[in-house]
Design a protein around this motif. Structure first.
Motif, PDB file in Angstrom:
ATOM      1  N   GLY A   1       7.702   5.139  -3.782  1.00  0.00           N
ATOM      2  CA  GLY A   1       6.665   5.985  -3.218  1.00  0.00           C
ATOM      3  C   GLY A   1       5.479   5.136  -2.830  1.00  0.00           C
ATOM      4  O   GLY A   1       5.299   4.036  -3.344  1.00  0.00           O
ATOM      5  N   LEU A   2       4.649   5.651  -1.946  1.00  0.00           N
ATOM      6  CA  LEU A   2       3.552   4.863  -1.392  1.00  0.00           C
ATOM      7  C   LEU A   2       2.593   4.362  -2.467  1.00  0.00           C
ATOM      8  O   LEU A   2       2.217   3.204  -2.480  1.00  0.00           O
ATOM      9  N   ALA A   3       2.250   5.281  -3.407  1.00  0.00           N
ATOM     10  CA  ALA A   3       1.219   4.917  -4.370  1.00  0.00           C
ATOM     11  C   ALA A   3       1.586   3.676  -5.166  1.00  0.00           C
ATOM     12  O   ALA A   3       0.747   2.824  -5.458  1.00  0.00           O
ATOM     13  N   ASP A   4       2.858   3.528  -5.534  1.00  0.00           N
ATOM     14  CA  ASP A   4       3.266   2.392  -6.344  1.00  0.00           C
ATOM     15  C   ASP A   4       3.322   1.107  -5.538  1.00  0.00           C
ATOM     16  O   ASP A   4       3.567   0.037  -6.091  1.00  0.00           O
ATOM     17  N   CYS A   5       3.182   1.210  -4.250  1.00  0.00           N
ATOM     18  CA  CYS A   5       3.339   0.017  -3.420  1.00  0.00           C
ATOM     19  C   CYS A   5       2.012  -0.545  -2.944  1.00  0.00           C
ATOM     20  O   CYS A   5       1.974  -1.475  -2.156  1.00  0.00           O
ATOM     21  N   ILE A   6       0.905   0.057  -3.412  1.00  0.00           N
ATOM     22  CA  ILE A   6      -0.395  -0.471  -3.022  1.00  0.00           C
ATOM     23  C   ILE A   6      -0.571  -1.832  -3.677  1.00  0.00           C
ATOM     24  O   ILE A   6      -0.486  -1.963  -4.887  1.00  0.00           O
ATOM     25  N   ARG A   7      -0.826  -2.818  -2.877  1.00  0.00           N
ATOM     26  CA  ARG A   7      -0.993  -4.158  -3.432  1.00  0.00           C
ATOM     27  C   ARG A   7      -2.447  -4.409  -3.802  1.00  0.00           C
ATOM     28  O   ARG A   7      -3.362  -4.018  -3.095  1.00  0.00           O
TER      29      ARG A   7
END
Ligand SMILES: O=C(O)CCC(=O)C(=O)O
Ligand SMILES: [Fe+2]
Length: 545
Positions: free
Chosen positions: A23-29
């Motif tokens: 999911g997008l949230a977990d991929c925020i660097r």
């Protein structure tokens, strides 16, 4: 020119490779390299004495903590007799990650934190982790292990936390042995490779931490838990800009603390902190709740509620422990005979008594909210009476103020800037020659055929900065050791069970916050009696707790 350059910069980059699974949230660097550098280069701000880190001798630690009510962090520096004076027991000989794997079980699964997203990373076996540690730096992905629970392992029997921790821990003090299972969070191993960075967080349930560096080194940035700082922390935790803003820029009175092998930190609950690992490190540590820190612990519990932190990331059996705590103190305060009454009352410190007022208010609220009483241990048949009796005893002593921590002082009128005014990490001026991580990178295809968006694989800058500092201070950092590469032993201790680590990941994972920052901001300002419509740059908040 500037415009074009800026448009190429990103606050955060998105790890598209994991988008479908996480999911997008977990991929925020997170720009951890810049953040880590900011920690290492941080210049301490002027300190209120009540909030400064105390360096104490091992044999004075207990007296210091009891006489100050454990209001500020204490560090005991390495010395020949520090461990024995603190009552810390560690295995004989050097403890490497490989030996940890041997003593805990090579097939034991461990949760990792992916430093680049500050979220859950892959689950490794200890065997895989030992191989990972043996690989050359920089490791990719960069993974941190902070929650290897040692319960029911051979290593557990070779290790003891400081005796003061055993003395303060409410689980030891108040949890009835008949009630199983008890929350066991007092003993963990932390295995971190060079370059790890853990962003600002508060340990779960406002728990305190003991932290003993066996090898390597760590740099902490500690934030005093003033009302202002905790409000700013809540706002930052709830913000979608969290990944790109250095929280220390929004807090006041931050202090940097460098720890090397043999040092021990006692960090009271509720202090937001972030941690940098300049070299491969092995740490023993754990969490505990105390009777000295009840108001702040309960404040953090409420903050976790508001931030909707999932139960997986919270202190286990928290409410049950608070009921046992109330029963424990009631037994201490309750006069049985006139002679013992005075003695008993004086055995409970003023900090504990003040904290009990907050605890009573909280227990009462829980009773009102609870529909099925499921968090109330069944041994308490008449919980209302228990709370009332405690309140009456405290009132008799003149302790009536609620939710007050007498140690919280007035800090000099900080201004709460709007989050939008904060300069994102990506727009910081470069701090060194190797600083290239603010450029948006064109994704490359790795040997494995995966998209590579990593922009921060060089961690040597930390080692350079830190070792220069240490040589200035004439404190040599522990030699950088790499575990020997060796054949994996096939024999495993057969009786070892695989025990899943209790999650002890920070209370506010950046990804799980659902509230919008503006609504949180409005609510926080309203709670402080301020009109959220007024421009926040004009507001001055007074520390008045
Ligand atoms: O040592 C680290 O990297 C993080 C330690 C910490 O603050 C924690 O585990 O809560
Ligand atoms: Fe922590």
């Amino acid at each position: 020119m500037e415009q074009a350059r800026r448009s190429k910069r990103q606050r955060v980059t998105v790890d598209y490779a994991h988008l479908d699974t996480s999911g997008l949230a977990d991929c925020i660097r997170v720009q951890y390299k810049k953040l880590a550098r900011a920690v290492v280069n941080f210049v301490d701000q002027s300190q209120e004495e009540a909030f400064s880190v105390s360096t104490v001798g091992a044999s004075e630690l207990a007296a210091h903590v009891h006489s100050t009510g454990f209001g500020n962090p204490c560090v005991v520096r390495a010395s020949d007799d520090a461990r024995s004076a603190l009552g810390i027991r560690v295995p004989k000989g050097e403890l490497t990650v490989d030996r940890v794997a041997e003593l805990v079980g090579r097939d034991r699964q461990v949760h990792t934190i992916d430093v680049s997203t500050q979220s859950e990373g892959p689950v490794y076996t200890l065997d895989e982790l030992a191989t990972y540690f043996a690989s050359p730096s920089p490791r990719k992905p960069l993974l941190n292990v902070v929650s290897l629970d040692l319960a029911n392992t051979l290593l557990h029997d070779m290790v003891s936390p400081p005796s003061l921790v055993r003395e303060l821990d409410l689980v030891n003090k108040a949890w009835p042995p008949s009630q199983t299972p008890a929350p066991l969070v007092q003993l963990y191993a932390l295995l971190s490779v060079e370059g790890c960075f853990m962003d600002f967080h508060v340990d779960f349930g406002g728990s305190s931490v003991w932290y003993h560096v066996l090898s390597g080194s760590k740099v902490f940035l500690l934030v005093p838990p003033t009302k202002f700082n905790l409000m700013a922390f809540e706002e930052w935790s709830s913000s979608d800009r969290q990944a790109s803003i250095f929280f220390a820029d929004r807090a006041t009175g931050c202090q940097k603390l460098e720890l090397t092998a043999g040092d021990t930190l006692m960090l009271p609950g509720g202090w937001p902190h972030c941690v940098v690992t300049p070299e491969d490190s092995l740490v023993l540590g754990g969490n505990f709740l105390t009777g000295y820190n009840l108001p702040l612990q309960l404040d953090i519990w409420q903050l976790e509620e508001r931030l909707k932190v999932r139960s997986k990331f919270r202190f286990p059996f928290y409410k049950q422990l608070m009921w046992h705590t109330a029963a424990h103190y009631l037994a201490q305060l309750r006069p049985t005979t006139k002679v013992t009454a005075k003695k008993r009352l004086s055995s409970v410190s003023k900090w504990e008594k003040e904290g009990l007022v907050s605890l009573c208010a909280c227990l009462q609220a829980w009773l009102l909210q609870s529909k099925d009483g499921s968090d109330l241990p069944s041994i308490y048949r008449n919980p209302t009476k228990l709370v009332k009796e405690m309140e009456k005893l405290l009132k008799k002593e003149g302790i009536v103020r609620s939710a007050v921590d007498s140690r919280t002082t007035t800090m000099p009128h900080p201004v709460l800037r709007p989050l939008s005014a904060e300069r994102p990490v990506s727009q910081w001026p470069t701090l060194g020659e190797d600083d290239d991580c603010d450029e948006e990178r064109v994704p490359e295809i790795t040997d494995d055929g995966e998209l590579d968006l990593s922009d921060e694989d060089d961690t040597d800058f930390l080692v350079d900065v830190i070792s220069t500092k240490w040589s200035k201070r004439e404190r040599a950092p522990a030699a950088r050791k790499r575990p020997e590469r060796r054949a994996v032993a096939l024999s495993r201790p057969a009786k070892l069970k695989v025990v899943l680590a209790l999650p002890r990941i920070p209370t506010s994972p950046p990804t799980k916050i659902t509230m919008s920052s503006s609504s949180v901001r409005d609510r926080l300002l309203t709670n402080c009696g301020l009109d959220p419509r007024i421009s926040t740059s004009k507001l001055r908040l007074k520390e008045d707790r």
